[in-house]
Design a protein around this motif. Structure first.
Motif, PDB file in Angstrom:
ATOM      1  N   GLY A  66       8.035 -20.513  24.151  1.00 32.46           N
ATOM      2  CA  GLY A  66       8.460 -19.196  23.721  1.00 32.46           C
ATOM      3  C   GLY A  66       7.563 -18.144  24.325  1.00 32.46           C
ATOM      4  N   THR A  67       7.453 -17.024  23.664  1.00 34.88           N
ATOM      5  CA  THR A  67       6.622 -15.950  24.182  1.00 34.88           C
ATOM      6  C   THR A  67       6.110 -15.099  23.021  1.00 34.88           C
ATOM      7  OG1 THR A  67       6.507 -14.203  25.852  1.00 34.88           O
ATOM      8  CG2 THR A  67       8.501 -14.280  24.495  1.00 34.88           C
ATOM      9  N   MET A  68       5.119 -14.291  23.323  1.00 36.41           N
ATOM     10  CA  MET A  68       4.585 -13.370  22.327  1.00 36.41           C
ATOM     11  C   MET A  68       5.402 -12.087  22.364  1.00 36.41           C
ATOM     12  SD  MET A  68       2.241 -15.291  21.182  1.00 36.41           S
ATOM     13  CE  MET A  68       1.429 -14.195  20.035  1.00 36.41           C
ATOM     14  N   LEU A  69       5.753 -11.582  21.218  1.00 35.01           N
ATOM     15  CA  LEU A  69       6.496 -10.328  21.117  1.00 35.01           C
ATOM     16  C   LEU A  69       5.524  -9.187  20.845  1.00 35.01           C
ATOM     17  CD1 LEU A  69       9.540 -11.391  18.909  1.00 35.01           C
ATOM     18  CD2 LEU A  69       9.395 -11.270  21.407  1.00 35.01           C
ATOM     19  N   PRO A  70       5.918  -7.967  21.225  1.00 36.85           N
ATOM     20  CA  PRO A  70       5.083  -6.824  20.856  1.00 36.85           C
ATOM     21  C   PRO A  70       4.901  -6.809  19.338  1.00 36.85           C
ATOM     22  CG  PRO A  70       6.832  -6.156  22.360  1.00 36.85           C
ATOM     23  CD  PRO A  70       7.121  -7.576  21.960  1.00 36.85           C
ATOM     24  N   SER A  71       3.684  -6.588  18.912  1.00 41.19           N
ATOM     25  CA  SER A  71       3.419  -6.619  17.472  1.00 41.19           C
ATOM     26  C   SER A  71       2.279  -5.657  17.156  1.00 41.19           C
ATOM     27  CB  SER A  71       3.086  -8.045  17.024  1.00 41.19           C
ATOM     28  OG  SER A  71       2.040  -8.567  17.791  1.00 41.19           O
ATOM     29  N   GLY A  72       2.040  -5.499  15.883  1.00 37.48           N
ATOM     30  CA  GLY A  72       1.015  -4.563  15.436  1.00 37.48           C
ATOM     31  C   GLY A  72      -0.388  -5.053  15.709  1.00 37.48           C
ATOM     32  N   GLN A  73      -1.340  -4.137  15.545  1.00 39.84           N
ATOM     33  CA  GLN A  73      -2.742  -4.469  15.762  1.00 39.84           C
ATOM     34  C   GLN A  73      -3.158  -5.602  14.836  1.00 39.84           C
ATOM     35  OE1 GLN A  73      -5.331  -1.143  15.299  1.00 39.84           O
ATOM     36  NE2 GLN A  73      -7.103  -2.230  16.092  1.00 39.84           N
ATOM     37  N   GLY A  74      -3.782  -6.611  15.408  1.00 41.39           N
ATOM     38  CA  GLY A  74      -4.234  -7.750  14.625  1.00 41.39           C
ATOM     39  C   GLY A  74      -3.154  -8.766  14.316  1.00 41.39           C
ATOM     40  N   GLU A  75      -1.946  -8.534  14.807  1.00 41.34           N
ATOM     41  CA  GLU A  75      -0.852  -9.471  14.554  1.00 41.34           C
ATOM     42  C   GLU A  75      -0.526 -10.241  15.826  1.00 41.34           C
ATOM     43  OE1 GLU A  75       1.708  -6.861  11.327  1.00 41.34           O
ATOM     44  OE2 GLU A  75       2.423  -7.061  13.379  1.00 41.34           O
ATOM     45  N   LEU A  76      -0.147 -11.481  15.672  1.00 40.27           N
ATOM     46  CA  LEU A  76       0.362 -12.275  16.783  1.00 40.27           C
ATOM     47  C   LEU A  76       1.749 -12.759  16.389  1.00 40.27           C
ATOM     48  CD1 LEU A  76      -2.775 -14.410  17.696  1.00 40.27           C
ATOM     49  CD2 LEU A  76      -1.850 -12.440  18.931  1.00 40.27           C
ATOM     50  N   CYS A  77       2.744 -12.424  17.188  1.00 43.16           N
ATOM     51  CA  CYS A  77       4.122 -12.764  16.847  1.00 43.16           C
ATOM     52  C   CYS A  77       4.729 -13.613  17.969  1.00 43.16           C
ATOM     53  CB  CYS A  77       4.937 -11.490  16.629  1.00 43.16           C
ATOM     54  SG  CYS A  77       6.607 -11.826  16.078  1.00 43.16           S
TER      55      CYS A  77
END
Ligand code: FES
Length: 131
Positions: A66-77
């Motif tokens: 998969g891949t990482m999506l844009p997310s908030g500071q301190g978040e990994l999505c």
């Protein structure tokens, strides 16, 4: 490989639906080209050209993920499992939906082919998508 009853002039029979487990790479020859066929989620198929446009590696030996999506500071999505193929040679990643490289300024792109399931058989169009 012999033609099957579901093989038409504009499509290639890639095999029985049961031979395409979710999240595994399968290949089919379309003309002289190897095409990757992946069931990314139940009933969702993607087919892309199987040679890496960077230096020519066979993407059939790559990894799906998969891949990482844009997310908030301190978040990994992390999301979109099985929708990104990573080249076995230099690790560039290609989005199976768009054919593009999600995290690169390079303009390399995989060709995408329409896929259908007809009477329990997976078929891949001989002509790639135009856009
Ligand atoms: S050959 Fe695929 S990333 Fe280099």
């Amino acid at each position: 490989m012999s033609a099957t009853p579901t093989e038409a002039a504009d499509a290639v029979d890639a095999g029985a639906l049961a031979d395409f487990p979710v999240g595994e790479i399968r290949t089919v020859t379309v003309g002289r080209m190897e095409v990757l066929v992946v069931q990314t989620a139940p009933g969702e198929f993607r087919a892309v050209s199987g040679v890496c446009p960077h230096k020519g590696a066979r993407l059939a030996f790559g990894d799906l993920g998969g891949t990482m999506l844009p997310s908030g500071q301190g978040e990994l999505c992390y999301a979109r499992e099985h929708e990104v193929v990573r080249c076995p040679w230099h690790g560039y990643e290609f989005d199976l939906e768009s054919g593009e490289m999600p995290f690169s300024d390079l303009s390399h792109k995989l060709r995408r082919f329409p896929v259908e399931v007809v009477d329990g058989r997976v078929t891949v169009a001989r002509r790639p998508r135009q856009s």
